[in-house]
Write an enzyme that holds these catalytic residues in place. Structure first.
Site, PDB file in Angstrom:
ATOM      1  N   ASN A 242     -25.384  32.123  -1.273  1.00  0.00           N
ATOM      2  CA  ASN A 242     -26.498  32.202  -2.208  1.00  0.00           C
ATOM      3  C   ASN A 242     -27.685  32.841  -1.505  1.00  0.00           C
ATOM      4  O   ASN A 242     -27.702  34.049  -1.369  1.00  0.00           O
ATOM      5  CB  ASN A 242     -26.844  30.857  -2.852  1.00  0.00           C
TER       6      ASN A 242
ATOM      7  N   ASP B 185     -27.623  27.802  -8.395  1.00  0.00           N
ATOM      8  CA  ASP B 185     -27.249  28.743  -9.466  1.00  0.00           C
ATOM      9  C   ASP B 185     -26.991  28.039 -10.802  1.00  0.00           C
ATOM     10  O   ASP B 185     -26.837  28.691 -11.835  1.00  0.00           O
ATOM     11  CB  ASP B 185     -26.000  29.553  -9.077  1.00  0.00           C
TER      12      ASP B 185
ATOM     13  N   GLY C 143     -27.854  40.617  -4.611  1.00  0.00           N
ATOM     14  CA  GLY C 143     -29.122  40.770  -5.324  1.00  0.00           C
ATOM     15  C   GLY C 143     -29.350  39.750  -6.425  1.00  0.00           C
ATOM     16  O   GLY C 143     -30.222  39.952  -7.273  1.00  0.00           O
ATOM     17  N   GLY C 144     -28.555  38.665  -6.445  1.00  0.00           N
ATOM     18  CA  GLY C 144     -28.769  37.639  -7.470  1.00  0.00           C
ATOM     19  C   GLY C 144     -28.684  38.240  -8.857  1.00  0.00           C
ATOM     20  O   GLY C 144     -27.754  38.981  -9.179  1.00  0.00           O
TER      21      GLY C 144
ATOM     22  N   ARG D 139     -15.238  30.726  -6.094  1.00  0.00           N
ATOM     23  CA  ARG D 139     -16.602  30.227  -6.267  1.00  0.00           C
ATOM     24  C   ARG D 139     -16.665  28.751  -5.871  1.00  0.00           C
ATOM     25  O   ARG D 139     -15.703  28.001  -6.112  1.00  0.00           O
ATOM     26  CB  ARG D 139     -16.961  30.389  -7.749  1.00  0.00           C
TER      27      ARG D 139
ATOM     28  N   THR E 268     -20.831  34.933  -0.870  1.00  0.00           N
ATOM     29  CA  THR E 268     -22.232  34.592  -0.622  1.00  0.00           C
ATOM     30  C   THR E 268     -22.416  33.155  -0.184  1.00  0.00           C
ATOM     31  O   THR E 268     -21.543  32.303  -0.416  1.00  0.00           O
ATOM     32  CB  THR E 268     -23.055  34.812  -1.922  1.00  0.00           C
TER      33      THR E 268
ATOM     34  N   SER F 243     -22.436  32.637 -11.929  1.00  0.00           N
ATOM     35  CA  SER F 243     -22.765  33.643 -10.916  1.00  0.00           C
ATOM     36  C   SER F 243     -23.114  34.967 -11.580  1.00  0.00           C
ATOM     37  O   SER F 243     -22.821  35.184 -12.753  1.00  0.00           O
ATOM     38  CB  SER F 243     -21.552  33.831 -10.013  1.00  0.00           C
TER      39      SER F 243
ATOM     40  N   THR G  25     -26.014  37.399  -0.602  1.00  0.00           N
ATOM     41  CA  THR G  25     -24.688  37.765  -0.988  1.00  0.00           C
ATOM     42  C   THR G  25     -24.278  39.039  -0.274  1.00  0.00           C
ATOM     43  O   THR G  25     -25.123  39.800   0.128  1.00  0.00           O
ATOM     44  CB  THR G  25     -24.765  38.015  -2.506  1.00  0.00           C
TER      45      THR G  25
END
Ligand code: DON
Length: 608
Positions: free
Chosen positions: A439, A461, A511-512, A142, A437, A490, A419
């Protein structure tokens, strides 16, 4: 050939004789459908995703009453959001690479062929099952907040969130983790060289690729914002600014150069040296925060996955700084207390219970979840059966509880504290489930001159202002405030399910905020409703994230069901966008059954 039906819901065992031979090549859906039609004589006797085989020539029979059929392969498989990258990974498997080699090759290839989410400039999570040693590990790559980032980074003079700064500026960029993550995975768990796994991506970038319908669609859907950045305009549009059309050849020489730097020098080829210099030059030009020191300091963290059980299945998923695994396990624990199968798939009763457990989980997310290196996340509490039993008491089976009346749960006393996803399986039984991703689709839409690479906008995020919703409408708290070196919370949830101690399913989604509920429903479809992986993938989905108080439903949930849900007090909204997009592989007695989610164009399952 004799063939026995293994799982009959009636409890009967049926023996059939079927005069048919097939090769063990990949059987794509149409071929497979023909095969199944040939086997139609036994279909009426089979129920559930029954498997039918004998020792000499095992043939999997998937219940074709389920309307959707997976791709079948024997030795290795990749389910990917894009075809060329899936083929790259499969080639690596066929050349003797293991699942990690293939996952790394696919990750670099998606950076070329799937620019909306495949990346070098982003970050993600790779969940690995290692057949040797029978264990799982999670590589956290990340992004991190640059050293100069402060909690009020995105607040204007009035203390309000400046959304254009948060979404589309150089400040929205976190220190990229993808290159470090993929190389770490390769060095520790792969078997091939950088030269081997990166060659296909370099070739794709240098020689160019034929623009597909999906790629043309992706460029067009983000054209307005991409055109605002001169370098993105140069990279993703023809000279003069026209979009690349379906069938055009699209080359990326700058990206090929960047990939070559990495191929030659490893992580130094990206985090120090000329690529790093170009990134920091762009940062300085745009008032960004990422410095040469931030890049040099970036570190991958290898973590223990989150674990849970649902009936006879073991769930292994992504730990903080993702919220995904914790809440998937939490919701499964809550839902385990109900006979969901008896309620019926996508019935109003089932969807109501799903929605109520989602609200409880997302309320907890808002309070407790953040980077575990900065804040104490009560993972064992949140994923415990005792906590779930208490939370279950809060669910009224007949009536929706308004979100305003739901608060993050109190921890039980006495205990501590666009993503993209792809899945890979190799012939040894190693499994990789990877989500990474930028984002947003195309991230910040800002490209770094001379690198062919986009900057992520992952800083969005964080909770820019604790208590206020972020880009995905998610409320975050102090646990997810911006701090230097911290990883933003995340929802990415690469996940695996084990049955009888063996890997059974690998899945994940973009898809967040909707990633978590998408993965949850895919798991339930397979575990509770006995669907084959293609049917489990295709089922219409719903999503509730506590705030705002609305139950998003995909088209495909019937109007009668929606009426019943509304009568129970659910505030239903029929979404105009699809919820998530999984890429999954199921492992069943030596067979690999793959499914790409057809909600969005371009996905592909390749295997051999
Ligand atoms: O890490 C997260 O949760 C988000 N950055 C994921 C973004 C995403 O899935 C966008 N794709 N649809």
């Amino acid at each position: 050939m004799r063939c026995k039906a293994k799982r009959l819901k009636s409890g009967l065992t049926v023996t059939l004789t079927i005069p048919l031979t097939i090769t063990t090549e990949t059987i794509h859906v149409n071929t497979f459908r023909r095969l199944l039609l040939a086997l139609a004589s036994c279909s009426a006797l089979l129920a559930g995703p029954a498997l039918c085989r004998d020792a000499d020539n095992p043939i999997p029979i998937i219940n074709f009453q389920q309307r959707f059929l997976p791709v079948v392969a024997r030795h290795g498989m990749i389910a990917s959001p894009e075809r060329l990258a899936a083929e790259v990974g499969t080639q690596i498997l066929q050349n003797g690479g293991n699942a990690v080699d293939a996952a790394v090759a696919t990750g670099f290839a998606l950076g070329v062929s799937y620019p909306r989410a495949g990346n070098l400039g982003g970050g993600g999570f790779m969940l690995i099952h290692l057949a040797e040693g029978d264990r799982q590990t999670l590589i956290d790559y990340r992004e991190t907040a640059p050293a100069a980032a402060r909690p009020d980074l995105f607040l204007d003079k009035k203390g309000e969130i400046d959304r254009s700064l948060e979404f589309f500026s150089h400040q929205s960029t976190g220190v990229p983790g993808t290159v470090a993550g993929l190389l770490y995975a390769l060095e520790k768990y792969g078997s091939m060289t950088r030269e081997q796994v990166m060659a296909p991506a370099i070739a794709l970038a240098e020689r160019g690729l034929t623009v597909s319908f999906a790629l043309n669609f992706e460029f067009n859907s983000r054209a307005e914002q991409l055109r605002k950045n001169p370098e993105a305009l140069r990279l993703y549009f023809k000279p003069g600014g026209a979009p690349y059309e379906v069938g055009d050849i699209w080359r990326q020489p700058d990206l090929a150069w960047t990939l070559r730097q990495i191929q030659k020098k490893g992580r130094d080829g990206f985090y120090t040296g000329e690529v790093a210099r170009r990134i920091t030059a762009e940062m300085e030009a745009g008032d960004g925060l990422v410095t040469a020191q931030d890049l040099a300091d970036y570190r991958v963290v290898e973590r223990q996955p989150v674990r849970g059980r649902f009936r006879g299945f073991e769930i292994v998923s992504t730990p903080p700084p993702s919220s995904g695994g914790v809440h998937i396990v939490q919701m499964l624990n809550i839902l385990e207390g109900y006979d969901l199968a008896a309620m019926g798939h996508n019935s109003a009763a089932y969807l109501h219970h799903l929605a109520e457990s989602m609200k409880l989980a997302y309320a907890d997310r808002s309070r407790y979840l953040g980077d575990p290196d900065f804040t104490e996340v009560p993972v064992s509490q949140l994923t415990g059966k005792a906590y779930a039993a208490r939370q279950r008491q809060l669910i009224n089976p007949d009536r929706a509880t308004p979100s305003a009346d739901i608060y993050p749960g109190k921890m039980l006393p006495g205990e501590s504290s666009d993503t993209t996803h792809y899945s890979v399986v190799d012939r040894h039984g190693n499994v990789v489930s990877n989500t990474y991703t930028l984002n947003f689709s195309f991230g910040s839409h800002i490209a770094v001159p001379g690198t062919g690479m986009l900057l992520n906008n992952e800083m969005a995020d964080f909770a820019a202002k604790p208590g206020q919703p972020n880009a995905f409408g998610l409320i975050g708290g102090e646990a997810n405030k911006i701090e230097p070196g911290k990883r933003p919370l995340s929802s990415m949830s690469p996940t695996m399910v084990f049955r009888d101690g063996k890997p059974w399913l690998a899945t994940g989604s973009p898809g967040g905020s909707q990633i978590i509920t998408t993965v949850l429903q895919t798991l339930l479809n397979a575990m509770e409703f006995d669907m084959n992986i293609a049917a489990a993938t295709a089922g219409a989905r719903v999503h509730h994230q506590w705030m705002p108080d609305k139950l998003l439903v995909e088209r495909g949930i019937s109007p009668d069901t929606i009426k019943l849900l509304e009568n129970m007090g659910q505030q239903v909204e029929i979404g105009n966008r699809t919820l998530g997009r999984t890429q999954s592989i199921m492992l069943d007695d030596g067979w690999l059954l793959g499914a790409t989610d057809t909600r969005r164009p371009g996905g592909w399952v390749a295997g051999y």
